[in-house]
Design an enzyme around this catalytic site. Structure first.
Site, mmCIF file in Angstrom:
data_model
loop_
_atom_site.group_PDB
_atom_site.id
_atom_site.type_symbol
_atom_site.label_atom_id
_atom_site.label_comp_id
_atom_site.label_asym_id
_atom_site.label_seq_id
_atom_site.Cartn_x
_atom_site.Cartn_y
_atom_site.Cartn_z
ATOM 1 N N GLU A 68 7.172 1.477 2.824
ATOM 2 C CA GLU A 68 7.742 0.630 3.881
ATOM 3 C C GLU A 68 7.676 -0.797 3.356
ATOM 4 O OE1 GLU A 68 5.643 1.559 7.500
ATOM 5 O OE2 GLU A 68 6.692 3.463 7.687
ATOM 6 N N GLU A 104 8.738 7.273 8.394
ATOM 7 C CA GLU A 104 7.543 7.723 9.109
ATOM 8 C C GLU A 104 7.857 7.621 10.592
ATOM 9 O OE1 GLU A 104 3.674 6.688 7.513
ATOM 10 O OE2 GLU A 104 4.557 6.083 5.616
ATOM 11 N N ASN A 157 -0.188 -8.385 7.792
ATOM 12 C CA ASN A 157 0.477 -9.020 8.942
ATOM 13 C C ASN A 157 0.131 -8.385 10.286
ATOM 14 O OD1 ASN A 157 2.010 -6.823 8.027
ATOM 15 N ND2 ASN A 157 3.841 -7.594 9.020
ATOM 16 N N CYS A 203 7.619 -7.581 9.412
ATOM 17 C CA CYS A 203 8.721 -7.151 8.543
ATOM 18 C C CYS A 203 10.016 -7.004 9.325
ATOM 19 C CB CYS A 203 8.356 -5.842 7.879
ATOM 20 S SG CYS A 203 8.097 -4.528 9.077
HETATM 21 P P1 NAD Z 1 1.670 -7.068 -0.692
HETATM 22 O O1 NAD Z 1 2.649 -6.140 -1.302
HETATM 23 O O2 NAD Z 1 1.331 -8.313 -1.403
HETATM 24 O O3 NAD Z 1 0.262 -6.324 -0.468
HETATM 25 C C1 NAD Z 1 0.138 -5.158 0.304
HETATM 26 C C2 NAD Z 1 -1.078 -4.377 -0.149
HETATM 27 O O4 NAD Z 1 -0.875 -3.892 -1.468
HETATM 28 C C3 NAD Z 1 -2.361 -5.197 -0.193
HETATM 29 O O5 NAD Z 1 -3.415 -4.396 0.293
HETATM 30 C C4 NAD Z 1 -2.539 -5.481 -1.675
HETATM 31 O O6 NAD Z 1 -3.867 -5.701 -2.057
HETATM 32 C C5 NAD Z 1 -2.015 -4.183 -2.273
HETATM 33 N N1 NAD Z 1 -1.554 -4.270 -3.657
HETATM 34 C C6 NAD Z 1 -0.951 -5.319 -4.268
HETATM 35 N N2 NAD Z 1 -0.632 -4.971 -5.554
HETATM 36 C C7 NAD Z 1 -1.039 -3.698 -5.728
HETATM 37 C C8 NAD Z 1 -0.987 -2.789 -6.833
HETATM 38 N N3 NAD Z 1 -0.429 -3.122 -7.989
HETATM 39 N N4 NAD Z 1 -1.509 -1.550 -6.673
HETATM 40 C C9 NAD Z 1 -2.058 -1.186 -5.488
HETATM 41 N N5 NAD Z 1 -2.146 -2.006 -4.414
HETATM 42 C C10 NAD Z 1 -1.631 -3.244 -4.537
HETATM 43 O O7 NAD Z 1 2.206 -7.353 0.784
HETATM 44 P P2 NAD Z 1 1.623 -8.369 1.851
HETATM 45 O O8 NAD Z 1 1.865 -9.750 1.342
HETATM 46 O O9 NAD Z 1 0.249 -7.938 2.204
HETATM 47 O O10 NAD Z 1 2.570 -8.089 3.125
HETATM 48 C C11 NAD Z 1 3.777 -8.747 3.347
HETATM 49 C C12 NAD Z 1 4.942 -7.888 2.875
HETATM 50 O O11 NAD Z 1 4.874 -6.617 3.493
HETATM 51 C C13 NAD Z 1 6.305 -8.436 3.268
HETATM 52 O O12 NAD Z 1 7.192 -8.255 2.200
HETATM 53 C C14 NAD Z 1 6.737 -7.544 4.436
HETATM 54 O O13 NAD Z 1 8.113 -7.433 4.639
HETATM 55 C C15 NAD Z 1 6.140 -6.244 4.024
HETATM 56 N N6 NAD Z 1 5.957 -5.373 5.196
HETATM 57 C C16 NAD Z 1 6.796 -4.310 5.367
HETATM 58 C C17 NAD Z 1 6.664 -3.482 6.486
HETATM 59 C C18 NAD Z 1 7.564 -2.296 6.743
HETATM 60 O O14 NAD Z 1 7.238 -1.513 7.629
HETATM 61 N N7 NAD Z 1 8.665 -2.144 6.029
HETATM 62 C C19 NAD Z 1 5.661 -3.754 7.395
HETATM 63 C C20 NAD Z 1 4.817 -4.844 7.189
HETATM 64 C C21 NAD Z 1 4.970 -5.651 6.063
HETATM 65 O O1 6OD Z 2 5.711 -0.559 14.968
HETATM 66 C C1 6OD Z 2 5.530 0.065 13.936
HETATM 67 O O2 6OD Z 2 5.218 1.260 13.905
HETATM 68 C C2 6OD Z 2 5.708 -0.600 12.642
HETATM 69 N N1 6OD Z 2 5.594 0.176 11.554
HETATM 70 C C3 6OD Z 2 5.927 -1.923 12.595
HETATM 71 C C4 6OD Z 2 6.105 -2.641 11.409
HETATM 72 C C5 6OD Z 2 6.058 -3.985 11.418
HETATM 73 C C6 6OD Z 2 6.159 -4.716 10.203
HETATM 74 O O3 6OD Z 2 5.625 -5.789 9.979
#
Ligand code: NAD
Ligand code: 6OD
Length: 497
Positions: free
Chosen positions: A265, A478, A166, A299
């Site tokens: 995260e 973090e 994202n 997120c």
């Molecule tokens: P995802 O979990 O599908 O994938 C994230 C990464 O993990 C990708 O690089 C993927 O290839 C890898 N991956 C998937 N399965 C794996 C495994 N078994 N072992 C190792 N690597 C693996 O997430 P996404 O769809 O790319 O992103 C969207 C999600 O991320 C949403 O749920 C969003 O809320 C969350 N997100 C959280 C934060 C935060 O800071 N809390 C920030 C951004 C996104």
């Molecule tokens: O701003 C940041 O440092 C941060 N970790 C943002 C996360 C956004 C999630 O999609």
């Protein structure tokens, strides 16, 4: 014109970056298409890093730990990170083109948030490591001997950095910068949807004089592929992950073998609370950003809005009007302020929630369907910004993270009620609170079960502050010194003298 810049800067075949160079694809190796979400067209082929390439990346990272990089002082690493930041800025247009091609996000967003933050992350963590201190304690032992204790900060070792799609550059550098500041070496696995800026960062590291093997990128899928090869590699010492909660749990299981340290995260279902005494105009403007920014794929986006009853109708009407004024289209047009979803698959997931809302009897205030965009963008993954009211709190759309440009709006009558509603979720990442009563702001903020609470604001980031989620939104924090805690191992030295 801008589209030509985009094409020129992209590799036809996107390879992994290991030990200071691109990895030659092996004969018969797997590759897959990188799709531009705004057009639906193939923009490049991504070569999958198989087990052998992941082994080579981890081996290079392990070797680099004891090479020149291992001998650097914190001040030298800080200087190196400053050079990386400058090099990102020098190649700003390439990063911009790569990020826009991978995500379809509007230039207004990528040029003001994603790419500048990519550079800022390196400067901020350079400054933090330069000024980091360590604990010291003086005591007398029972026989009167003076004793000095002090702690030394050491790198954890090889850090696996697993990233989502994202905010590709922003979120990757948010982890890579502190990891390198602490003297670690890294192997990054970008999302299979958005590998371009991570790969470009390999060249930047080389040109900034970062020794070979310190920064490596392996491209590919997650489960049973590159991501899993990396997280289960015995020579990886720590794993930092941003992504879905379910993936985080799988990675946590992998980290348990070998007792590796982990930072997670994860997902969210963030509430926004608007009291009747809020500055309504600003609250509506900001709520619109918090729901629709990056097409709802942050997120921190708000997916549940709770609005005090006396202002409910006015708030809903204001937000509807904001949603309907969003402009979809060419990401390179300055006027575009809403991009597509990341993939056809993700669009189908978001549309399934749109259908679910109808099935559950929601009142659709606006949107609720796919969107059409012309002039070459007909095959992009567009949806309408969508608002609902009238769902029960038990409804799927109120409970599950959708990660699209949509929110449910619910009226409330008193403070305790809205705190309970906001906390009634398995997630606990972020929240947003609007009131002109400072006492109430402190009280409510203190009672929300979340890692982050923005009062009369949203996504206002100071990179020194703790960032992370409560409940199923993550483990650990973090940001600032919290990143140093995760990316370094403290060793206590005790000297009687
Ligand atoms: P995802 O979990 O599908 O994938 C994230 C990464 O993990 C990708 O690089 C993927 O290839 C890898 N991956 C998937 N399965 C794996 C495994 N078994 N072992 C190792 N690597 C693996 O997430 P996404 O769809 O790319 O992103 C969207 C999600 O991320 C949403 O749920 C969003 O809320 C969350 N997100 C959280 C934060 C935060 O800071 N809390 C920030 C951004 C996104
Ligand atoms: O701003 C940041 O440092 C941060 N970790 C943002 C996360 C956004 C999630 O999609």
């Amino acid at each position: 014109m801008q589209t030509l810049v985009m094409d020129r800067t992209r590799q036809k075949s996107l390879k992994s970056w290991v030990d200071g160079e691109y990895v030659k694809p092996s004969a018969g190796g797997e590759s897959f298409e990188n799709i531009n979400p705004a057009t639906g067209e193939v923009s490049s082929q991504i070569v999958v890093a198989d087990q052998d390439v992941v082994d080579r990346a981890v081996t290079a990272a392990k070797r680099a730990l004891v090479g020149d990089w291992g001998k650097t002082s914190a001040a030298q690493r800080a200087e190196a990170l400053y050079r990386v930041a400058s090099e990102i800025e020098r190649r700003f247009d390439e990063f911009l083109a790569a990020e826009i091609a991978d995500t379809g996000k509007p230039i207004s967003l990528a040029s003001h948030i994603d790419i500048p933050r990519g550079a800022a992350n390196f400067r901020v963590f350079a400054d933090i490591i330069r000024s980091a201190s360590s604990e010291t304690f003086q005591m007398k032992s029972s026989d009167g001997t003076d004793v000095l204790n002090y702690s030394i900060r050491k790198p954890k070792g090889v850090v696996a950095v697993i990233c989502p799609w994202n905010l590709p550059l922003l979120l990757m550098t948010w982890k890579v910068a502190p990891a390198l500041a602490c003297g670690n070496t890294v192997v990054v696995k970008p999302s299979e949807e958005t590998p371009s800026t991570a790969t470009l960062l390999g060249e930047v590291m080389r040109d900034a004089g970062i020794p070979d093997g310190v920064f490596n990128v392996v491209n590919g899928f997650g489960a049973q592929s590159t991501g899993e090869f990396l997280t289960s590699h015995p020579d990886v010492d720590a794993i930092t992950f941003t992504g879905e909660t379910g993936t985080g749990e799988a990675i946590m299981r992998a980290a348990s073998i070998g007792t590796r340290d982990i930072s997670l995260e994860l997902g969210g279902k963030n509430p926004g609370i608007i009291f009747a005494d809020a500055d309504l105009g600003v609250a509506i403007d900001t709520a619109a950003r918090s729901v629709f920014a990056n097409c709802g794929q942050v997120c921190l986006n708000t997916e549940r809005l709770y609005v005090e009853r006396p202002i409910f109708d006015e708030f809903v009407a204001g937000l509807k009007s904001k949603a309907e004024s969003l402009i979809r289209g060419d990401p390179w047009a300055e006027t575009t302020n809403m991009g597509p979803l990341i993939s056809a698959e993700h669009r189908e997931k978001v549309l399934s929630y749109y259908r679910q809302a109808k099935a559950d009897g929601a009142q659709t205030i606006t949107g609720g369907d796919a969107a059409e965009v012309n002039n070459g963008f007909e095959n992009g993954f567009w949806v309408q910004p969508t608002l609902w009211t009238g769902l029960p709190e038990s409804a799927k759309n109120v409970r599950e993270e959708i990660f699209g440009p949509c929110a449910h709006i619910q009226p409330f009558d008193d403070q305790d009620e809205v705190i309970a509603l906001a906390n009634d979720t398995e997630y606990g990442l972020a929240s947003m609170l609007w009131t002109s009563d400072l006492t109430r702001a402190h009280t409510v903020a203190g009672q929300l079960d979340v890692g982050l609470c923005w009062v009369n604001s949203w996504f206002l980031r100071d990179l020194r502050t703790p960032f992370g989620g409560a409940k199923r939104s993550g483990i650990g924090r973090e940001g600032g010194l919290h990143s140093l805690e995760f990316y370094s191992e403290l060793s206590n030295v005790c000297i009687p003298h």
